[in-house]
Design an enzyme around this catalytic site. Structure first.
Site, short mmCIF file in Angstrom:
data_model
loop_
_atom_site.label_atom_id
_atom_site.label_comp_id
_atom_site.label_asym_id
_atom_site.label_seq_id
_atom_site.Cartn_x
_atom_site.Cartn_y
_atom_site.Cartn_z
N PRO A 1 0.81 -1.22 0.00
CA PRO A 1 0.00 0.00 0.00
C PRO A 1 0.85 1.27 0.00
CG PRO A 1 -0.02 -1.04 2.16
CD PRO A 1 0.85 -1.87 1.30
N GLU A 2 0.25 2.35 -0.50
CA GLU A 2 0.94 3.64 -0.56
C GLU A 2 0.32 4.61 0.45
OE1 GLU A 2 1.21 4.90 -4.70
OE2 GLU A 2 1.03 2.84 -5.38
#
Ligand SMILES: [Zn+2]
Length: 273
Positions: A2-3
């Protein structure tokens, strides 16, 4: 993955439930994610401690404890943190179960096992990977003169520059592709080659895309879930990422996929110059 938007969504979810809880038992099912500390020492340092608050820096999460220590977590590819008011059963991907004295539980699971969990002692934050991170793109530390200077001094591609966590903290492959599409810039362009209009657009759109994605609670392509186990919704707004050979929403040209900065890269050959 995830970012920033996904990690921020998880942070907000945990911030609603974890502060004030006291660790009762730390169940270590797979010690893989634990770095730098023997497992018994990790558990021993945390049991009896109370959670003060949850912080995010780039793609890192910090569970700050009342005694000044922090649990530093990086989810990497497929790490997942899910909170439950009740006891949770370990499945085959569960690495750690944090049981709290009120009966609630936080699980850390990871299919691909690249995620990391570290214990930082009080004052150690300045000596870790955290100190190498560039400014937070949604904070005042990230401003146009800063981005302009970074673009000017880099000979790398604009995509590589945006992925560099030392330049901007929190961007990854999906959001960089989306940002460059909206800014109408080819990912392989040299950072320095961007004109002033493109630089201004890039600065504005970095924030625009991240804010929209945070509001959508992140992007779920496959594995990402928030702290309650729910998927995000920004995948419905992606314009190029994962859309190879499908028509560009703006001009109808087929979206291309190539390799830039070592990453699979999606762009419209017509709209992005
Ligand atoms: Zn197009």
């Amino acid at each position: 993955m995830p970012e920033l938007p996904e990690v921020e969504t998880i942070r907000r979810g945990l911030e609603e439930v974890l502060p004030g809880l006291v660790f009762a038992v730390v169940e270590i099912i797979s010690p893989g994610p634990l770095k730098d500390l023997p497992t018994d020492q990790f558990a021993g340092s945390i049991v009896g401690e109370k959670v003060l608050g949850i912080e995010r820096r780039g793609k890192y999460l910090l569970l700050n404890l009342v005694d000044g220590c922090s649990i530093l977590i990086h989810l990497r590819m497929t790490g997942r943190l899910v909170f439950s008011r009740h006891q949770q059963q370990a499945d085959r991907h569960t690495c750690l179960l944090f049981h709290f004295t009120d009966g609630s539980c936080l699980s850390f699971s990871d299919i691909r096992k690249f995620g990391t969990v570290t214990l930082l002692t009080a004052g150690a934050k300045s000596n870790t990977a955290l100190s190498m991170l560039g400014p937070e793109p949604l904070s005042g530390d990230f401003n146009f003169p800063y981005l302009d200077r970074e673009l000017e001094k880099r000979v790398v591609s604009v995509k590589a520059l945006l992925l560099n966590q030392r330049v901007i903290a929190g961007l990854g492959n999906i959001y960089v592709d989306e940002i460059l599409h909206r800014a109408a810039i080819r990912p392989e362009r040299r950072a320095r080659s961007l004109d002033r209009k493109e630089r201004l657009a890039l600065f504005r759109i970095i924030r625009e895309v991240l804010e929209e994605a945070v509001n959508c609670r992140g992007t779920t392509m496959s594995d990402y879930r928030d702290a309650t186990g729910s998927a995000g919704t920004f995948q419905g707004k992606l314009l190029v990422y994962g859309r190879m050979d499908r028509p560009c929403f703006r001009c109808g040209t087929a979206i291309c996929r190539s390799r830039v900065a070592g990453r699979g890269t999606h762009f419209c050959p017509e709209c992005q110059k």
